[in-house]
Design a protein around this motif. Sequence first.
Motif, PDB file in Angstrom:
ATOM      1  N   GLY A   1      -1.238  17.025  -0.611  1.00  0.00           N
ATOM      2  CA  GLY A   1      -1.320  18.452  -0.882  1.00  0.00           C
ATOM      3  C   GLY A   1      -0.753  18.839  -2.243  1.00  0.00           C
ATOM      4  N   LEU A   2      -0.674  17.880  -3.183  1.00  0.00           N
ATOM      5  CA  LEU A   2      -0.140  18.158  -4.518  1.00  0.00           C
ATOM      6  C   LEU A   2      -1.221  18.191  -5.594  1.00  0.00           C
ATOM      7  CD1 LEU A   2       3.094  15.957  -4.505  1.00  0.00           C
ATOM      8  CD2 LEU A   2       2.952  18.426  -4.310  1.00  0.00           C
ATOM      9  N   GLY A   3      -2.342  17.558  -5.325  1.00  0.00           N
ATOM     10  CA  GLY A   3      -3.383  17.420  -6.343  1.00  0.00           C
ATOM     11  C   GLY A   3      -3.864  18.734  -6.909  1.00  0.00           C
ATOM     12  N   LEU A   4      -4.277  19.650  -6.035  1.00  0.00           N
ATOM     13  CA  LEU A   4      -4.805  20.924  -6.513  1.00  0.00           C
ATOM     14  C   LEU A   4      -3.728  21.784  -7.165  1.00  0.00           C
ATOM     15  CD1 LEU A   4      -7.277  21.858  -3.631  1.00  0.00           C
ATOM     16  CD2 LEU A   4      -7.817  20.993  -5.915  1.00  0.00           C
ATOM     17  N   ALA A   5      -2.480  21.654  -6.701  1.00  0.00           N
ATOM     18  CA  ALA A   5      -1.380  22.387  -7.332  1.00  0.00           C
ATOM     19  C   ALA A   5      -1.177  21.899  -8.772  1.00  0.00           C
ATOM     20  CB  ALA A   5      -0.093  22.206  -6.531  1.00  0.00           C
ATOM     21  N   ILE A   6      -1.264  20.578  -8.964  1.00  0.00           N
ATOM     22  CA  ILE A   6      -1.135  20.016 -10.307  1.00  0.00           C
ATOM     23  C   ILE A   6      -2.319  20.445 -11.172  1.00  0.00           C
ATOM     24  CG2 ILE A   6      -1.147  17.860 -11.627  1.00  0.00           C
ATOM     25  CD1 ILE A   6       0.388  16.587  -9.285  1.00  0.00           C
ATOM     26  N   ALA A   7      -3.519  20.411 -10.596  1.00  0.00           N
ATOM     27  CA  ALA A   7      -4.714  20.823 -11.341  1.00  0.00           C
ATOM     28  C   ALA A   7      -4.588  22.267 -11.819  1.00  0.00           C
ATOM     29  CB  ALA A   7      -5.953  20.671 -10.465  1.00  0.00           C
ATOM     30  N   LYS A   8      -4.089  23.137 -10.952  1.00  0.00           N
ATOM     31  CA  LYS A   8      -3.942  24.540 -11.337  1.00  0.00           C
ATOM     32  C   LYS A   8      -2.921  24.704 -12.453  1.00  0.00           C
ATOM     33  CE  LYS A   8      -2.925  29.152  -9.583  1.00  0.00           C
ATOM     34  NZ  LYS A   8      -2.534  29.978  -8.424  1.00  0.00           N
ATOM     35  N   GLN A   9      -1.824  23.959 -12.389  1.00  0.00           N
ATOM     36  CA  GLN A   9      -0.798  24.063 -13.424  1.00  0.00           C
ATOM     37  C   GLN A   9      -1.333  23.618 -14.783  1.00  0.00           C
ATOM     38  OE1 GLN A   9       2.483  21.817 -11.822  1.00  0.00           O
ATOM     39  NE2 GLN A   9       3.369  23.598 -10.811  1.00  0.00           N
TER      40      GLN A   9
ATOM     41  N   GLN B   1      -7.091  14.190 -15.808  1.00  0.00           N
ATOM     42  CA  GLN B   1      -6.365  14.196 -14.537  1.00  0.00           C
ATOM     43  C   GLN B   1      -6.897  15.268 -13.598  1.00  0.00           C
ATOM     44  OE1 GLN B   1      -2.141  14.737 -15.026  1.00  0.00           O
ATOM     45  NE2 GLN B   1      -1.686  14.443 -12.849  1.00  0.00           N
ATOM     46  N   VAL B   2      -7.204  16.450 -14.139  1.00  0.00           N
ATOM     47  CA  VAL B   2      -7.731  17.544 -13.321  1.00  0.00           C
ATOM     48  C   VAL B   2      -9.067  17.157 -12.690  1.00  0.00           C
ATOM     49  CG1 VAL B   2      -8.594  19.915 -13.355  1.00  0.00           C
ATOM     50  CG2 VAL B   2      -6.521  19.337 -14.612  1.00  0.00           C
ATOM     51  N   LEU B   3      -9.977  16.633 -13.499  1.00  0.00           N
ATOM     52  CA  LEU B   3     -11.308  16.296 -12.987  1.00  0.00           C
ATOM     53  C   LEU B   3     -11.255  15.123 -12.019  1.00  0.00           C
ATOM     54  CD1 LEU B   3     -13.441  16.770 -16.228  1.00  0.00           C
ATOM     55  CD2 LEU B   3     -13.293  18.262 -14.246  1.00  0.00           C
ATOM     56  N   VAL B   4     -10.355  14.200 -12.234  1.00  0.00           N
ATOM     57  CA  VAL B   4     -10.189  13.093 -11.285  1.00  0.00           C
ATOM     58  C   VAL B   4      -9.750  13.631  -9.932  1.00  0.00           C
ATOM     59  CG1 VAL B   4      -8.740  11.099 -10.715  1.00  0.00           C
ATOM     60  CG2 VAL B   4      -9.778  11.278 -12.977  1.00  0.00           C
ATOM     61  N   ILE B   5      -8.826  14.591  -9.942  1.00  0.00           N
ATOM     62  CA  ILE B   5      -8.358  15.204  -8.682  1.00  0.00           C
ATOM     63  C   ILE B   5      -9.521  15.876  -7.953  1.00  0.00           C
ATOM     64  CG2 ILE B   5      -6.928  17.070  -7.729  1.00  0.00           C
ATOM     65  CD1 ILE B   5      -4.875  16.418  -9.958  1.00  0.00           C
ATOM     66  N   LEU B   6     -10.314  16.663  -8.691  1.00  0.00           N
ATOM     67  CA  LEU B   6     -11.409  17.400  -8.064  1.00  0.00           C
ATOM     68  C   LEU B   6     -12.513  16.460  -7.576  1.00  0.00           C
ATOM     69  CD1 LEU B   6     -11.746  20.461 -10.487  1.00  0.00           C
ATOM     70  CD2 LEU B   6     -10.519  20.340  -8.321  1.00  0.00           C
TER      71      LEU B   6
ATOM     72  N   ASN C   1       0.829  -1.204   0.000  1.00  0.00           N
ATOM     73  CA  ASN C   1       0.000   0.000   0.000  1.00  0.00           C
ATOM     74  C   ASN C   1       0.865   1.256   0.000  1.00  0.00           C
ATOM     75  OD1 ASN C   1      -2.541   1.414   0.191  1.00  0.00           O
ATOM     76  ND2 ASN C   1      -1.975   1.874   2.301  1.00  0.00           N
ATOM     77  N   GLU C   2       1.910   1.246   0.818  1.00  0.00           N
ATOM     78  CA  GLU C   2       2.813   2.403   0.867  1.00  0.00           C
ATOM     79  C   GLU C   2       3.611   2.531  -0.429  1.00  0.00           C
ATOM     80  OE1 GLU C   2       2.921   4.805   3.078  1.00  0.00           O
ATOM     81  OE2 GLU C   2       1.266   3.810   4.130  1.00  0.00           O
ATOM     82  N   THR C   3       3.911   1.387  -1.048  1.00  0.00           N
ATOM     83  CA  THR C   3       4.615   1.433  -2.334  1.00  0.00           C
ATOM     84  C   THR C   3       3.752   2.101  -3.392  1.00  0.00           C
ATOM     85  OG1 THR C   3       5.804  -0.611  -1.784  1.00  0.00           O
ATOM     86  CG2 THR C   3       5.762   0.054  -4.102  1.00  0.00           C
ATOM     87  N   ARG C   4       2.461   1.776  -3.411  1.00  0.00           N
ATOM     88  CA  ARG C   4       1.548   2.415  -4.359  1.00  0.00           C
ATOM     89  C   ARG C   4       1.451   3.923  -4.094  1.00  0.00           C
ATOM     90  NH1 ARG C   4      -1.713  -2.083  -2.765  1.00  0.00           N
ATOM     91  NH2 ARG C   4      -1.583  -3.784  -4.296  1.00  0.00           N
ATOM     92  N   ARG C   5       1.362   4.281  -2.803  1.00  0.00           N
ATOM     93  CA  ARG C   5       1.309   5.700  -2.441  1.00  0.00           C
ATOM     94  C   ARG C   5       2.591   6.420  -2.874  1.00  0.00           C
ATOM     95  NH1 ARG C   5      -1.645   7.704   1.828  1.00  0.00           N
ATOM     96  NH2 ARG C   5       0.227   8.403   2.896  1.00  0.00           N
ATOM     97  N   LEU C   6       3.715   5.729  -2.700  1.00  0.00           N
ATOM     98  CA  LEU C   6       5.003   6.308  -3.079  1.00  0.00           C
ATOM     99  C   LEU C   6       5.090   6.489  -4.592  1.00  0.00           C
ATOM    100  CD1 LEU C   6       7.741   7.236  -1.998  1.00  0.00           C
ATOM    101  CD2 LEU C   6       8.573   4.893  -2.268  1.00  0.00           C
ATOM    102  N   THR C   7       4.561   5.536  -5.347  1.00  0.00           N
ATOM    103  CA  THR C   7       4.540   5.644  -6.803  1.00  0.00           C
ATOM    104  C   THR C   7       3.700   6.841  -7.243  1.00  0.00           C
ATOM    105  OG1 THR C   7       4.780   3.242  -7.034  1.00  0.00           O
ATOM    106  CG2 THR C   7       3.958   4.457  -8.955  1.00  0.00           C
ATOM    107  N   GLY C   8       2.539   7.000  -6.626  1.00  0.00           N
ATOM    108  CA  GLY C   8       1.685   8.143  -6.955  1.00  0.00           C
ATOM    109  C   GLY C   8       2.347   9.458  -6.607  1.00  0.00           C
ATOM    110  N   LEU C   9       3.021   9.501  -5.469  1.00  0.00           N
ATOM    111  CA  LEU C   9       3.692  10.732  -5.045  1.00  0.00           C
ATOM    112  C   LEU C   9       4.818  11.104  -6.001  1.00  0.00           C
ATOM    113  CD1 LEU C   9       4.246  13.002  -3.042  1.00  0.00           C
ATOM    114  CD2 LEU C   9       5.575  11.383  -1.660  1.00  0.00           C
ATOM    115  N   THR C  10       5.651  10.136  -6.383  1.00  0.00           N
ATOM    116  CA  THR C  10       6.751  10.432  -7.303  1.00  0.00           C
ATOM    117  C   THR C  10       6.217  10.886  -8.666  1.00  0.00           C
ATOM    118  OG1 THR C  10       6.852   8.063  -7.847  1.00  0.00           O
ATOM    119  CG2 THR C  10       8.404   8.892  -6.208  1.00  0.00           C
ATOM    120  N   SER C  11       5.098  10.331  -9.088  1.00  0.00           N
ATOM    121  CA  SER C  11       4.483  10.754 -10.351  1.00  0.00           C
ATOM    122  C   SER C  11       4.021  12.206 -10.266  1.00  0.00           C
ATOM    123  CB  SER C  11       3.303   9.838 -10.686  1.00  0.00           C
ATOM    124  OG  SER C  11       2.648  10.276 -11.864  1.00  0.00           O
ATOM    125  N   ASP C  12       3.412  12.566  -9.118  1.00  0.00           N
ATOM    126  CA  ASP C  12       2.977  13.950  -8.926  1.00  0.00           C
ATOM    127  C   ASP C  12       4.164  14.908  -8.885  1.00  0.00           C
ATOM    128  OD1 ASP C  12       0.387  13.105  -8.876  1.00  0.00           O
ATOM    129  OD2 ASP C  12       0.199  13.122  -6.692  1.00  0.00           O
TER     130      ASP C  12
END
Length: 438
Positions: free
Chosen positions: A400-408, A332-337, A259-270
């Motif tokens: 805390g990266l989702g909305l920052a990515i959405a804005k970009q 990706q933006v709409l998935v985040i929101l 589970n943490e590996t999946r979270r880590l993969t998502g974080l590095t992608s962000d």
Amino acid sequence: MNQELSKKQRWYFFGINVSAFAIVFLLLGFIILQLLNQSAYRQTDLSLTEMTQDQHLLQMEIARFQQNDPFLKQPDTNSPSAKQLGNRFNTQIVLWSQDGEILNKDALGGRFNELQTLTLDTNNLQKITPVAIKGDQDNTAINFRSITIKANVADSQIAYIQILANTDQIASSMATFRSILVICMVIFWLLSIALSYYISKMNMRPIWAAWQKQQEFVENASHELRTPLTIIQNSLQRLFTRPDRTILEESETIAQALNETRRLTGLTSDLLTIARSDSNQLIIEKNEITPNDFIQQLVKPFQEIAEMEEKQFVLENLADRTVSADEKKLHQVLVILLDNALKYTDKKDTILLHSEIINDAWLIEVKNTGPSISDSDKKQIFERFYREDRSRSKETGGYGLGLAIAKQIVTEHKGKITVHDWQPRGVVFQIRLPKAVV
């Protein structure tokens, strides 16, 4: 970037600005003086040239010398060149012998005392040159513009004719102007030093802000990466301490590490997405999409999740024209929101997705009746690693990266994303993509 390096960089910018201003002022002063020099003496030079071509004027001066009558009258007073000689003090005609002796001393009168140090220059015939003669009283230089031509007369005594135009007034005016120009240049250069210091300080602000932003990004990223890595490390160490246990018996530990590996993969992608945006490598590939079909396919899994969590999902899919956008990035933006809307709402709450075309702009709104966001949080909610409620965000897996990515992504589309309250209770995230309609 430490304070010493920042100060050194600021002084570097300051030196460049001061040097640039100095070069500009020097070039400006040089150009102004050259132009003024040419314009100031243009009329005098033109008059001298005309006088060399006025045979009547030259013959009259020769006649005065030959007849030994310095007061011989000029019969043709309408001659333009004669008018130039109206003031004998400012303009003089000198007749020279082959040996360089002034012949018409009587015609020159008292002015000869000032011209007696004048010498014949045959190297610049037919050319206008400046001449400075030292005065006989106070040693003050007298300035002239001069032109010398060969004499074409029967009298073999006269070899050359020199015409002199006094330019003391012009020289005095030029000297005064030069002094004023130098003083003004010095004053404005001193002002430019203060301006350069201010500009160098202003130039350092975005650099310092970017460096602080980078430092904050690295620190936050390191902190967020440390947590899942620590959990994975502890889980693996725990497995090594129990080599006799079966996979089934340690399934909980393994599941936690996965589970943490999946979270880590998502974080590095962000983090990679944000890094690409900072280096202007976030490429938007626009293509024609049908908003109605796009939204319809996107919301299906979220509708199912909302139904399982006993939440109401409302879809207002009104956009009926083709638009130009990057489908993957917008997805990706709409998935985040929508993901945030599901995370921060409780049972019986409502989630609404609204899509329509208004004045050639694509308007998308994601609303929910969950907790409102304070005004102070609204100002920072699109910043990286910012979380309104850190404890709750950790529980829901947020960094805390989702909305920052959405804005970009929205910004790269030349659009705008905003957040405001949904009355009487809730939050609205609004996306407006201008000129999106094909």
